[in-house]
Design a protein around this motif. Structure first.
Motif, PDB file in Angstrom:
ATOM      1  N   LYS A  65       0.852  -1.184   0.000  1.00  0.00           N
ATOM      2  CA  LYS A  65       0.000   0.000   0.000  1.00  0.00           C
ATOM      3  C   LYS A  65       0.888   1.233   0.000  1.00  0.00           C
ATOM      4  CE  LYS A  65      -4.334  -0.814   1.930  1.00  0.00           C
ATOM      5  NZ  LYS A  65      -5.260  -0.545   3.009  1.00  0.00           N
ATOM      6  N   GLU A  66       0.449   2.240  -0.685  1.00  0.00           N
ATOM      7  CA  GLU A  66       1.160   3.517  -0.750  1.00  0.00           C
ATOM      8  C   GLU A  66       0.571   4.455   0.301  1.00  0.00           C
ATOM      9  OE1 GLU A  66       3.654   4.437  -2.963  1.00  0.00           O
ATOM     10  OE2 GLU A  66       3.694   2.337  -3.505  1.00  0.00           O
ATOM     11  N   LEU A  67       1.427   5.298   0.853  1.00  0.00           N
ATOM     12  CA  LEU A  67       0.923   6.356   1.728  1.00  0.00           C
ATOM     13  C   LEU A  67       0.215   7.392   0.872  1.00  0.00           C
ATOM     14  CD1 LEU A  67       3.877   7.074   4.172  1.00  0.00           C
ATOM     15  CD2 LEU A  67       1.674   6.112   4.745  1.00  0.00           C
ATOM     16  N   PRO A  68      -0.848   7.988   1.385  1.00  0.00           N
ATOM     17  CA  PRO A  68      -1.486   9.073   0.632  1.00  0.00           C
ATOM     18  C   PRO A  68      -0.490  10.210   0.430  1.00  0.00           C
ATOM     19  CG  PRO A  68      -2.867   8.369   2.464  1.00  0.00           C
ATOM     20  CD  PRO A  68      -1.555   7.667   2.613  1.00  0.00           C
ATOM     21  N   SER A  69      -0.581  10.885  -0.703  1.00  0.00           N
ATOM     22  CA  SER A  69       0.396  11.929  -1.045  1.00  0.00           C
ATOM     23  C   SER A  69       0.412  13.073  -0.033  1.00  0.00           C
ATOM     24  CB  SER A  69       0.122  12.473  -2.448  1.00  0.00           C
ATOM     25  OG  SER A  69      -1.138  13.100  -2.484  1.00  0.00           O
ATOM     26  N   GLY A 102       6.065  15.997  10.652  1.00  0.00           N
ATOM     27  CA  GLY A 102       4.973  15.031  10.678  1.00  0.00           C
ATOM     28  C   GLY A 102       4.673  14.358   9.352  1.00  0.00           C
ATOM     29  N   LYS A 103       5.452  14.629   8.320  1.00  0.00           N
ATOM     30  CA  LYS A 103       5.245  14.018   7.001  1.00  0.00           C
ATOM     31  C   LYS A 103       6.416  13.089   6.703  1.00  0.00           C
ATOM     32  CE  LYS A 103       2.020  17.177   5.809  1.00  0.00           C
ATOM     33  NZ  LYS A 103       0.859  17.193   5.070  1.00  0.00           N
ATOM     34  N   ARG A 104       6.125  11.888   6.226  1.00  0.00           N
ATOM     35  CA  ARG A 104       7.173  10.915   5.900  1.00  0.00           C
ATOM     36  C   ARG A 104       8.023  11.405   4.743  1.00  0.00           C
ATOM     37  NH1 ARG A 104       8.205   5.788   8.302  1.00  0.00           N
ATOM     38  NH2 ARG A 104       6.701   5.701   9.981  1.00  0.00           N
TER      39      ARG A 104
END
Length: 175
Positions: A23-27, A66-68
């Motif tokens: 699964k991909e993280l949401p953009s 807080g963003k990957r």
């Protein structure tokens, strides 16, 4: 007949086994570099291994504000240690961690204020993987200004996760 069915079914079965549920993280949860002209940069740090028996020592960034951080599907986050991330000027919070071969520490947060046209880098001191019978108990991580080598944050100590609990169950044999 049985062999024919087996030979025909084999490609289908292997295709099903090799498909992974990735699964991909949401953009909106992935870090995007700033678009302004005035910015700073930050990157991780790697100290090469000293013997072939141990891996490189790497401090790397997992999240910015807080963003990957972005990475390829097959990469682990520690593979992104040498990526240079542009930052806007101002306060930022990084989630960072340390890895050496199979040893790693829990992610920890560092906050600092980025200044215009500055380049920053993680730095660390650790006892993990430094000697055969080292304590493997901590990694001290901080952010430094690359030009001056001076720290711009406090030192944050992080430790490996606790060892998993061993649970044993009695086996009762009735004769």
């Amino acid at each position: 007949m049985k062999w024919t069915v087996l030979v025909c079914a084999l490609p289908l079965l292997t295709a099903c086994i090799s498909m992974k549920n990735v699964k991909e993280l949401p953009s909106e949860l992935i870090y995007k570099p700033p678009v302004s002209d005035v910015s700073a940069t930050i990157m991780g740090k790697m100290e090469p291994r000293h013997t072939k028996l141990v891996g490189d020592r790497i401090a790397y960034i997992m999240e910015i504000d807080g963003k990957r951080v972005p990475k390829d599907k097959k990469e682990s986050y520690s593979d992104t240690w040498d990526n240079v991330y542009p930052l806007t000027i101002g306060e930022h919070t990084m989630t960072v961690t340390y890895r050496m071969a199979g040893h790693y520490t829990k992610p920890t947060k560092l906050s600092f204020t980025a200044e215009a046209n500055r380049n920053y880098q993680l730095d660390f001191v650790t006892d993990i993987g430094t000697a055969w019978f080292s304590g493997d108990s901590y990694a001290d991580i901080w952010i430094k200004d690359k030009a001056t080598g001076q720290p711009v944050t406090e030192v944050v100590r992080t430790a490996p996760p606790p060892a998993p609990r061993t649970i044993s169950y009695p086996i009762i044999i009735n004769n």
